[in-house]
Design a protein around this motif. Structure first.
Motif, PDB file in Angstrom:
ATOM      1  N   ALA A 124       7.174   1.972   5.418  1.00  0.00           N
ATOM      2  CA  ALA A 124       6.801   1.812   6.827  1.00  0.00           C
ATOM      3  C   ALA A 124       6.784   0.352   7.265  1.00  0.00           C
ATOM      4  O   ALA A 124       6.856   0.062   8.445  1.00  0.00           O
ATOM      5  CB  ALA A 124       5.428   2.436   7.080  1.00  0.00           C
ATOM      6  N   VAL A 141       2.917  -1.090   4.148  1.00  0.00           N
ATOM      7  CA  VAL A 141       2.948   0.239   3.552  1.00  0.00           C
ATOM      8  C   VAL A 141       4.381   0.548   3.129  1.00  0.00           C
ATOM      9  O   VAL A 141       5.321   0.328   3.904  1.00  0.00           O
ATOM     10  CB  VAL A 141       2.425   1.301   4.557  1.00  0.00           C
ATOM     11  CG1 VAL A 141       2.598   2.708   4.009  1.00  0.00           C
ATOM     12  CG2 VAL A 141       0.959   1.035   4.898  1.00  0.00           C
ATOM     13  N   ARG A 142       4.516   1.043   1.888  1.00  0.00           N
ATOM     14  CA  ARG A 142       5.844   1.417   1.386  1.00  0.00           C
ATOM     15  C   ARG A 142       6.538   2.353   2.359  1.00  0.00           C
ATOM     16  O   ARG A 142       5.979   3.349   2.766  1.00  0.00           O
ATOM     17  CB  ARG A 142       5.721   2.116   0.034  1.00  0.00           C
ATOM     18  CG  ARG A 142       5.619   1.188  -1.113  1.00  0.00           C
ATOM     19  CD  ARG A 142       5.550   1.938  -2.459  1.00  0.00           C
ATOM     20  NE  ARG A 142       5.042   1.044  -3.465  1.00  0.00           N
ATOM     21  CZ  ARG A 142       3.752   0.787  -3.679  1.00  0.00           C
ATOM     22  NH1 ARG A 142       2.838   1.386  -2.961  1.00  0.00           N
ATOM     23  NH2 ARG A 142       3.375  -0.065  -4.603  1.00  0.00           N
ATOM     24  N   ASP A 159      -9.275   3.392   5.114  1.00  0.00           N
ATOM     25  CA  ASP A 159      -8.877   2.294   4.230  1.00  0.00           C
ATOM     26  C   ASP A 159      -9.290   0.953   4.832  1.00  0.00           C
ATOM     27  O   ASP A 159      -9.740   0.050   4.120  1.00  0.00           O
ATOM     28  CB  ASP A 159      -7.363   2.316   3.987  1.00  0.00           C
ATOM     29  CG  ASP A 159      -6.903   3.617   3.363  1.00  0.00           C
ATOM     30  OD1 ASP A 159      -7.396   3.959   2.276  1.00  0.00           O
ATOM     31  OD2 ASP A 159      -6.060   4.300   3.975  1.00  0.00           O
ATOM     32  N   TRP A 171       0.836  -1.200   0.000  1.00  0.00           N
ATOM     33  CA  TRP A 171       0.000   0.000   0.000  1.00  0.00           C
ATOM     34  C   TRP A 171       0.873   1.253   0.000  1.00  0.00           C
ATOM     35  O   TRP A 171       1.988   1.243   0.522  1.00  0.00           O
ATOM     36  CB  TRP A 171      -0.873   0.029   1.253  1.00  0.00           C
ATOM     37  CG  TRP A 171      -1.831  -1.107   1.379  1.00  0.00           C
ATOM     38  CD1 TRP A 171      -1.525  -2.414   1.653  1.00  0.00           C
ATOM     39  CD2 TRP A 171      -3.241  -1.053   1.246  1.00  0.00           C
ATOM     40  NE1 TRP A 171      -2.662  -3.175   1.699  1.00  0.00           N
ATOM     41  CE2 TRP A 171      -3.734  -2.365   1.461  1.00  0.00           C
ATOM     42  CE3 TRP A 171      -4.139  -0.027   0.983  1.00  0.00           C
ATOM     43  CZ2 TRP A 171      -5.083  -2.669   1.397  1.00  0.00           C
ATOM     44  CZ3 TRP A 171      -5.488  -0.334   0.934  1.00  0.00           C
ATOM     45  CH2 TRP A 171      -5.953  -1.632   1.141  1.00  0.00           C
ATOM     46  N   ASP A 172       0.323   2.350  -0.521  1.00  0.00           N
ATOM     47  CA  ASP A 172       0.997   3.646  -0.407  1.00  0.00           C
ATOM     48  C   ASP A 172       0.750   4.241   0.974  1.00  0.00           C
ATOM     49  O   ASP A 172       1.607   4.917   1.531  1.00  0.00           O
ATOM     50  CB  ASP A 172       0.493   4.620  -1.480  1.00  0.00           C
ATOM     51  CG  ASP A 172       0.944   4.209  -2.870  1.00  0.00           C
ATOM     52  OD1 ASP A 172       2.063   3.673  -3.004  1.00  0.00           O
ATOM     53  OD2 ASP A 172       0.170   4.416  -3.826  1.00  0.00           O
ATOM     54  N   ARG A 173      -0.429   3.969   1.508  1.00  0.00           N
ATOM     55  CA  ARG A 173      -0.807   4.416   2.857  1.00  0.00           C
ATOM     56  C   ARG A 173      -1.937   3.508   3.326  1.00  0.00           C
ATOM     57  O   ARG A 173      -2.603   2.868   2.509  1.00  0.00           O
ATOM     58  CB  ARG A 173      -1.269   5.867   2.861  1.00  0.00           C
ATOM     59  CG  ARG A 173      -2.510   6.094   2.014  1.00  0.00           C
ATOM     60  CD  ARG A 173      -3.063   7.506   2.119  1.00  0.00           C
ATOM     61  NE  ARG A 173      -4.244   7.658   1.309  1.00  0.00           N
ATOM     62  CZ  ARG A 173      -5.448   7.154   1.580  1.00  0.00           C
ATOM     63  NH1 ARG A 173      -5.646   6.471   2.681  1.00  0.00           N
ATOM     64  NH2 ARG A 173      -6.467   7.346   0.785  1.00  0.00           N
ATOM     65  N   PHE A 174      -2.170   3.464   4.617  1.00  0.00           N
ATOM     66  CA  PHE A 174      -3.273   2.668   5.144  1.00  0.00           C
ATOM     67  C   PHE A 174      -3.726   3.272   6.457  1.00  0.00           C
ATOM     68  O   PHE A 174      -2.976   3.304   7.430  1.00  0.00           O
ATOM     69  CB  PHE A 174      -2.856   1.204   5.366  1.00  0.00           C
ATOM     70  CG  PHE A 174      -4.012   0.302   5.680  1.00  0.00           C
ATOM     71  CD1 PHE A 174      -4.795  -0.213   4.665  1.00  0.00           C
ATOM     72  CD2 PHE A 174      -4.328  -0.017   6.985  1.00  0.00           C
ATOM     73  CE1 PHE A 174      -5.877  -1.046   4.949  1.00  0.00           C
ATOM     74  CE2 PHE A 174      -5.397  -0.846   7.284  1.00  0.00           C
ATOM     75  CZ  PHE A 174      -6.174  -1.362   6.255  1.00  0.00           C
ATOM     76  N   GLY A 175      -4.948   3.775   6.462  1.00  0.00           N
ATOM     77  CA  GLY A 175      -5.518   4.377   7.661  1.00  0.00           C
ATOM     78  C   GLY A 175      -6.860   3.753   8.001  1.00  0.00           C
ATOM     79  O   GLY A 175      -7.280   2.755   7.408  1.00  0.00           O
TER      80      GLY A 175
END
Length: 153
Positions: free
Chosen positions: A124, A121-122, A24, A17-21
């Motif tokens: 992280a 996450v990329r 998401d 993922w580019d981000r995950f919150g």
């Protein structure tokens, strides 16, 4: 066996993922639920952070209380080894090694079987896990990866 390992490793590399919150997690969890409901699958779906915070949790008709324990133990594998529970299980099987039989991992705390997939996450690393329980290990894993693939496009 080597083909399974290679396929699982390649799959894991692509599911980033580019981000995950929290939003998401909500969208991913609902997507998994919609797929499982449409197919008439009785599963528990859980998305939790490494720190244990549950971001999404639902159960479809027909699940048992046992699924809660399977979810906890499968996700413990992801968080300890930074890999899907299916890939870890395949690595252990290829080595002819059962870590629960030699005291390395306790079966009460870890389920060395498919069904929990890291949310990576990329830049992280692993920030959460999507865990499914109620089908066969292979089907739990396939449902999770199918939904993640669709979510990250």
């Amino acid at each position: 066996m080597d083909d399974d390992l290679t396929a699982l490793q390649a799959e894991e590399a692509e599911l980033e993922w580019d981000r995950f919150g929290v939003d998401d997690a909500w969208e991913l969890g609902n997507a998994v639920r919609a797929i499982a409901h449409e197919r008439g699958q009785s599963v528990t779906i859980d998305i939790r952070r490494v720190n244990g915070m549950i971001l999404f949790r639902t159960a479809l008709a027909g699940v048992t209380v046992d699924q809660d324990d399977w979810v906890r133990r499968k996700s413990a594998v992801v968080f300890r080894f930074d890999t899907s529970s299916a890939l870890f299980a395949a690595r252990m099987a290829a080595a002819g090694f059962d870590p629960t039989q030699v005291g390395w991992l306790t079966a009460a705390d870890y389920a060395v079987t498919g069904g929990s997939v890291p949310i990576r996450v990329r830049g992280a690393g692993v920030v959460a896990a999507l865990t499914i329980s109620g089908l066969s290990s292979e089907e739990d894993h396939a449902l999770a990866t199918e939904a993640i693939r669709a979510a990250i496009g």
